[in-house]
Design a protein around this motif. Structure first.
Motif, PDB file in Angstrom:
ATOM      1  N   THR A  64      40.291  33.639  46.145  1.00 33.66           N
ATOM      2  CA  THR A  64      41.189  34.012  47.245  1.00 33.66           C
ATOM      3  C   THR A  64      42.530  34.437  46.672  1.00 33.66           C
ATOM      4  O   THR A  64      43.040  33.796  45.756  1.00 33.66           O
ATOM      5  CB  THR A  64      41.396  32.831  48.201  1.00 33.66           C
ATOM      6  OG1 THR A  64      40.139  32.433  48.744  1.00 33.66           O
ATOM      7  CG2 THR A  64      42.339  33.203  49.334  1.00 33.66           C
ATOM      8  N   GLN A  65      43.088  35.512  47.234  1.00 33.35           N
ATOM      9  CA  GLN A  65      44.438  35.922  46.830  1.00 33.35           C
ATOM     10  C   GLN A  65      45.287  36.116  48.089  1.00 33.35           C
ATOM     11  O   GLN A  65      44.795  36.561  49.124  1.00 33.35           O
ATOM     12  CB  GLN A  65      44.412  37.192  45.972  1.00 33.35           C
ATOM     13  CG  GLN A  65      43.671  38.372  46.555  1.00 33.35           C
ATOM     14  CD  GLN A  65      44.518  39.325  47.360  1.00 33.35           C
ATOM     15  OE1 GLN A  65      45.762  39.220  47.380  1.00 33.35           O
ATOM     16  NE2 GLN A  65      43.878  40.274  48.021  1.00 33.35           N
ATOM     17  N   ASP A  66      46.573  35.762  47.957  1.00 36.76           N
ATOM     18  CA  ASP A  66      47.474  35.836  49.117  1.00 36.76           C
ATOM     19  C   ASP A  66      48.567  36.871  48.924  1.00 36.76           C
ATOM     20  O   ASP A  66      49.647  36.770  49.503  1.00 36.76           O
ATOM     21  CB  ASP A  66      48.060  34.453  49.407  1.00 36.76           C
ATOM     22  CG  ASP A  66      48.899  33.906  48.258  1.00 36.76           C
ATOM     23  OD1 ASP A  66      49.434  32.794  48.410  1.00 36.76           O
ATOM     24  OD2 ASP A  66      49.014  34.578  47.209  1.00 36.76           O
ATOM     25  N   MET A  67      48.299  37.863  48.087  1.00 40.65           N
ATOM     26  CA  MET A  67      49.302  38.889  47.783  1.00 40.65           C
ATOM     27  C   MET A  67      49.002  40.206  48.493  1.00 40.65           C
ATOM     28  O   MET A  67      49.664  41.215  48.232  1.00 40.65           O
ATOM     29  CB  MET A  67      49.345  39.104  46.260  1.00 40.65           C
ATOM     30  CG  MET A  67      49.800  37.866  45.511  1.00 40.65           C
ATOM     31  SD  MET A  67      49.686  38.027  43.711  1.00 40.65           S
ATOM     32  CE  MET A  67      47.925  37.789  43.484  1.00 40.65           C
ATOM     33  N   ASN A  68      48.010  40.214  49.364  1.00 34.36           N
ATOM     34  CA  ASN A  68      47.603  41.406  50.107  1.00 34.36           C
ATOM     35  C   ASN A  68      47.193  42.546  49.174  1.00 34.36           C
ATOM     36  O   ASN A  68      47.407  43.722  49.480  1.00 34.36           O
ATOM     37  CB  ASN A  68      48.719  41.863  51.049  1.00 34.36           C
ATOM     38  CG  ASN A  68      48.189  42.740  52.180  1.00 34.36           C
ATOM     39  OD1 ASN A  68      47.057  42.558  52.634  1.00 34.36           O
ATOM     40  ND2 ASN A  68      48.987  43.691  52.617  1.00 34.36           N
ATOM     41  N   HIS A  69      46.600  42.173  48.037  1.00 37.16           N
ATOM     42  CA  HIS A  69      46.136  43.192  47.101  1.00 37.16           C
ATOM     43  C   HIS A  69      44.837  43.821  47.590  1.00 37.16           C
ATOM     44  O   HIS A  69      43.956  43.131  48.092  1.00 37.16           O
ATOM     45  CB  HIS A  69      45.903  42.570  45.725  1.00 37.16           C
ATOM     46  CG  HIS A  69      47.165  42.260  45.000  1.00 37.16           C
ATOM     47  ND1 HIS A  69      47.196  41.516  43.846  1.00 37.16           N
ATOM     48  CD2 HIS A  69      48.452  42.601  45.262  1.00 37.16           C
ATOM     49  CE1 HIS A  69      48.447  41.416  43.415  1.00 37.16           C
ATOM     50  NE2 HIS A  69      49.222  42.064  44.265  1.00 37.16           N
ATOM     51  N   ASN A  70      44.707  45.126  47.396  1.00 36.31           N
ATOM     52  CA  ASN A  70      43.463  45.759  47.813  1.00 36.31           C
ATOM     53  C   ASN A  70      42.386  45.681  46.731  1.00 36.31           C
ATOM     54  O   ASN A  70      41.206  45.593  47.026  1.00 36.31           O
ATOM     55  CB  ASN A  70      43.698  47.206  48.246  1.00 36.31           C
ATOM     56  CG  ASN A  70      44.464  48.008  47.203  1.00 36.31           C
ATOM     57  OD1 ASN A  70      45.037  47.473  46.281  1.00 36.31           O
ATOM     58  ND2 ASN A  70      44.451  49.309  47.375  1.00 36.31           N
ATOM     59  N   VAL A 128      32.953  31.591  31.134  1.00 36.71           N
ATOM     60  CA  VAL A 128      34.130  31.337  31.954  1.00 36.71           C
ATOM     61  C   VAL A 128      34.335  32.569  32.836  1.00 36.71           C
ATOM     62  O   VAL A 128      34.361  33.694  32.337  1.00 36.71           O
ATOM     63  CB  VAL A 128      35.382  31.070  31.112  1.00 36.71           C
ATOM     64  CG1 VAL A 128      36.580  30.820  32.024  1.00 36.71           C
ATOM     65  CG2 VAL A 128      35.166  29.873  30.190  1.00 36.71           C
ATOM     66  N   TYR A 129      34.502  32.337  34.122  1.00 39.06           N
ATOM     67  CA  TYR A 129      34.609  33.424  35.090  1.00 39.06           C
ATOM     68  C   TYR A 129      36.041  33.509  35.622  1.00 39.06           C
ATOM     69  O   TYR A 129      36.620  32.513  36.048  1.00 39.06           O
ATOM     70  CB  TYR A 129      33.630  33.200  36.241  1.00 39.06           C
ATOM     71  CG  TYR A 129      32.202  33.340  35.814  1.00 39.06           C
ATOM     72  CD1 TYR A 129      31.514  32.276  35.222  1.00 39.06           C
ATOM     73  CD2 TYR A 129      31.532  34.554  35.963  1.00 39.06           C
ATOM     74  CE1 TYR A 129      30.209  32.415  34.806  1.00 39.06           C
ATOM     75  CE2 TYR A 129      30.212  34.696  35.551  1.00 39.06           C
ATOM     76  CZ  TYR A 129      29.566  33.622  34.965  1.00 39.06           C
ATOM     77  OH  TYR A 129      28.267  33.766  34.543  1.00 39.06           O
ATOM     78  N   PHE A 130      36.562  34.722  35.579  1.00 34.11           N
ATOM     79  CA  PHE A 130      37.915  34.965  36.074  1.00 34.11           C
ATOM     80  C   PHE A 130      37.875  35.947  37.231  1.00 34.11           C
ATOM     81  O   PHE A 130      37.221  36.986  37.164  1.00 34.11           O
ATOM     82  CB  PHE A 130      38.806  35.552  34.983  1.00 34.11           C
ATOM     83  CG  PHE A 130      39.175  34.576  33.920  1.00 34.11           C
ATOM     84  CD1 PHE A 130      38.456  34.512  32.742  1.00 34.11           C
ATOM     85  CD2 PHE A 130      40.246  33.709  34.095  1.00 34.11           C
ATOM     86  CE1 PHE A 130      38.792  33.613  31.745  1.00 34.11           C
ATOM     87  CE2 PHE A 130      40.588  32.803  33.108  1.00 34.11           C
ATOM     88  CZ  PHE A 130      39.863  32.754  31.936  1.00 34.11           C
ATOM     89  N   CYS A 131      38.627  35.614  38.255  1.00 32.51           N
ATOM     90  CA  CYS A 131      38.881  36.529  39.356  1.00 32.51           C
ATOM     91  C   CYS A 131      40.275  37.093  39.163  1.00 32.51           C
ATOM     92  O   CYS A 131      41.171  36.417  38.651  1.00 32.51           O
ATOM     93  CB  CYS A 131      38.779  35.781  40.682  1.00 32.51           C
ATOM     94  SG  CYS A 131      39.079  36.790  42.143  1.00 32.51           S
ATOM     95  N   ALA A 132      40.476  38.348  39.538  1.00 29.77           N
ATOM     96  CA  ALA A 132      41.784  38.981  39.406  1.00 29.77           C
ATOM     97  C   ALA A 132      42.016  39.920  40.572  1.00 29.77           C
ATOM     98  O   ALA A 132      41.069  40.332  41.257  1.00 29.77           O
ATOM     99  CB  ALA A 132      41.893  39.736  38.082  1.00 29.77           C
ATOM    100  N   SER A 133      43.271  40.246  40.801  1.00 32.21           N
ATOM    101  CA  SER A 133      43.595  41.188  41.872  1.00 32.21           C
ATOM    102  C   SER A 133      44.750  42.075  41.452  1.00 32.21           C
ATOM    103  O   SER A 133      45.524  41.736  40.555  1.00 32.21           O
ATOM    104  CB  SER A 133      43.941  40.450  43.170  1.00 32.21           C
ATOM    105  OG  SER A 133      45.209  39.817  43.061  1.00 32.21           O
ATOM    106  N   MET A 189      40.269  43.842  43.856  1.00 34.96           N
ATOM    107  CA  MET A 189      39.896  42.526  43.334  1.00 34.96           C
ATOM    108  C   MET A 189      38.761  42.701  42.341  1.00 34.96           C
ATOM    109  O   MET A 189      37.958  43.643  42.446  1.00 34.96           O
ATOM    110  CB  MET A 189      39.502  41.565  44.450  1.00 34.96           C
ATOM    111  CG  MET A 189      40.682  41.214  45.360  1.00 34.96           C
ATOM    112  SD  MET A 189      40.320  39.902  46.535  1.00 34.96           S
ATOM    113  CE  MET A 189      40.367  38.455  45.460  1.00 34.96           C
ATOM    114  N   TYR A 190      38.684  41.763  41.368  1.00 30.15           N
ATOM    115  CA  TYR A 190      37.760  41.913  40.251  1.00 30.15           C
ATOM    116  C   TYR A 190      37.148  40.560  39.879  1.00 30.15           C
ATOM    117  O   TYR A 190      37.791  39.522  40.058  1.00 30.15           O
ATOM    118  CB  TYR A 190      38.497  42.414  38.994  1.00 30.15           C
ATOM    119  CG  TYR A 190      39.508  43.511  39.215  1.00 30.15           C
ATOM    120  CD1 TYR A 190      40.806  43.207  39.598  1.00 30.15           C
ATOM    121  CD2 TYR A 190      39.167  44.840  39.013  1.00 30.15           C
ATOM    122  CE1 TYR A 190      41.739  44.210  39.788  1.00 30.15           C
ATOM    123  CE2 TYR A 190      40.095  45.848  39.198  1.00 30.15           C
ATOM    124  CZ  TYR A 190      41.381  45.533  39.579  1.00 30.15           C
ATOM    125  OH  TYR A 190      42.303  46.532  39.771  1.00 30.15           O
TER     126      TYR A 190
END
Lengths: 111, 117
Positions: free
Chosen positions: A24-30, A88-93, A32-33
């Motif tokens: 989940t991200q709260d920066m209103n980024h369009n 190890v799994y990373f989510c990014a935005s 995501m990865y």
């Protein structure tokens, strides 16, 4: 802002089990990865999304599925866990700026 | 396809000294971004510094600076006055600046930096 959050932080799965990694991200980024990082290696892109309802495969998508029903959430699904998915799994935005903001990662072990 | 190469798997530096981490990349594009990310033992990926290829001036962020050599496709990171908290894995990354749509970020394999007290 919390930035990019991921749950769980750690998980052990048995071969053949399924699970969902939450992001989940709260920066209103369009954008995501999802990346995976194997020992001694750089990050490999699994899936990405350019907006709600739009997803596409990255370099290593086999064995994974994603969905993007909202701007904030981008869950990663493992249907039939295999030892090769230990990583190890990373989510990014990101938004227009090319900088990607990363979550803290999830360490997954498949036994 | 773009590639990013970090030829130093491990480096060490004495506290308060200066260290330089190397990165080379291969691309046919003229406009792109380069980044250095830090990954401490907590595994959190943290942006250290970024460089736009169209800018000739090297980027600096406090004790961190880069030496960007566009013709040589080289992007090294210099850490001055090294601190114990700088110990981490450092990743070099490349991203196209082409407008519109998704642009893939390519990461190097990382350099593990040890800071010796």
């Amino acid at each position: 802002n919390a930035g990019v959050t991921q749950t769980p932080k750690f998980r052990i799965l048995k071969i053949g089990q399924s699970m969902t990694l939450q992001c989940t991200q709260d920066m209103n980024h369009n954008y995501m990865y999802w990346y995976r990082q194997d020992p001694g290696m750089g990050l490999k892109l699994i899936y990405y999304s350019v907006g709600a309802g739009i997803t596409d495969k990255g370099e290593v998508p086999n064995g994974y599925n994603v969905s993007r029903s909202t701007t904030e959430d981008f869950p990663l699904r493992l249907e039939l866990a295999a030892p090769s998915q230990t990583s190890v799994y990373f989510c990014a935005s990101s938004y227009r700026d090319p900088v990607a903001y990363f979550g803290p990662g999830t360490r997954l072990t498949v036994l | 396809a773009q590639t990013v190469t970090q030829s130093q798997p491990e480096m060490s530096v004495q506290e308060a000294e200066t260290v330089t981490l190397s990165c080379t990349y291969d691309t046919s594009e003229s406009d792109y971004y380069l980044f250095w990310y830090k990954q401490p033992p907590s595994r959190q990926m943290i942006l250290v510094i970024r460089q736009e290829a169209y800018k000739q001036q090297n980027a600096t962020e406090n004790r961190f600076s880069v030496n960007f050599q566009k013709a040589a496709k080289s992007f090294s990171l210099k850490i001055s006055d090294s601190q114990l908290g700088d110990a981490a894995m450092y990743f070099c990354a490349y991203r196209s600046a082409n407008s519109g749509g998704y642009q893939k970020v390519t990461f190097g394999t990382g350099t593990k930096l040890q800071v010796i007290p």
